[in-house]
Design an enzyme around this catalytic site. Structure first.
Site: not given
Length: 310
Positions: A169-170, A247, A251
């Site tokens: 995700h990061e 975000e 995801d």
């Protein structure tokens, strides 16, 4: 800055040793708290005077290009702090150790290599000495990237794959240029704020309305920043909307790498461990939260699965 740390001390103590402790988050001792505060004050004493002095000199000599000079100084300062903070300042408060050799390190390095992420160093930080909150982040410019895992993140996730899913995700933020977009947006807003300041910095009425007969530079900046607070709230809301969209995209990026089940598990586990609100009012979360609530994120991942099946 130092004075504000002192006046905020009772509230910080209550927040740390009453509220955080009540929910099982606080892990630091009173003396560690005081030592951290002393180090923070010393850093402020060292760093703040030259920065404030530079701003005063720029305002006094900036002329018609004041906004450009102020923005240029703050831009250079931001780059400098982004460079020295993780290397020189953060280690004053936490201990950073290389992630030991093993399956977790191998999986992270394999993921970074598959995305052509120029990973140079991989650290674990002792966040558990102060709090049970968990996190992970990346830093560094160009070909010198580093990843930092909180030891609490490693402890709270059920297995290595869940930790890797969080990093997927990061890394999605990096691959999709979210960090760069956010940095550019902040720089544009900073330049606009300085532009607004140049329009009112010599306004006698502005100073007199706050009880000042003279027009000190720092006082003028403080007054201006307070007068645009309503605008800042509106901009903060807009930035939160962008951040929430990022975000969801990160995801989706992790899911496309095959980490959907692990990411779902990690999100639920971390939400439980951090006692975060799982399903807040949509309007409240849109204004106050830079990250979507858990229910919205899980729903978005399920929608991606549905679209893929169709």
């Amino acid at each position: 800055m130092v004075w504000s740390q002192i006046t905020d001390l009772p509230f910080s103590l209550y927040s740390t040793f009453v509220i955080e402790a009540r929910h099982g988050f606080n892990k630091q001792t009173f003396w560690l708290f005081i030592w951290d505060m002393i180090k923070g004050i010393l850093l402020s004493v060292v760093l703040a005077p030259p920065i404030v002095a530079a701003i005063i000199v720029i305002v006094q000599n900036g002329g018609p290009y004041l906004a450009i000079y102020l923005w240029g100084f703050m831009f250079a300062l931001a780059l400098l702090m982004m460079t020295i903070y993780p290397i020189m300042i953060a280690p004053l408060f936490n201990k950073f150790t290389p992630l030991p050799e093993g399956s977790l390190r191998e999986k992270i390095e394999k993921l970074a290599d598959s995305l052509k992420f120029p990973l140079k160093k991989l650290f674990v930080v002792d966040g558990s000495t102060r709090s049970s909150h968990s996190n992970a982040y990346m830093y560094g410019f160009f070909k010198n990237k580093r990843i930092v895992l909180y030891d609490t993140l490693i402890q709270q996730c059920s297995n290595d794959n869940e930790i890797v899913s969080v990093l997927a995700h990061e890394l999605g933020h990096w691959k999709l240029n979210h960090t760069a977009y956010s940095f550019v947006a902040v720089q544009v807003l900073t330049f606009m704020q300085f532009g607004g300041y140049t329009l009112v910095r010599n306004s006698k009425d502005l100073f007199e309305s706050f009880g000042f007969e003279d027009q000190p530079v720092i006082i003028g900046l403080i007054i201006f920043m307070h007068t645009i607070i309503p605008v800042q709230h509106l901009l903060s809301f807009c930035l939160n909307l962008v951040s929430r969209a990022f975000e969801f995209q990160a995801d989706a990026f992790a899911k496309n790498l095959g980490y959907a089940p692990e990411l779902r598990g990690a999100l639920v586990k971390l939400q439980e461990e951090n006692l975060s609100a799982m399903n807040t009012d949509p309007w409240y979360s849109a204004y106050h939260y830079s990250h979507p609530p858990l229910v919205e994120r899980l729903s978005a991942l399920e929608d991606l699965d549905s679209k893929k099946d169709n």
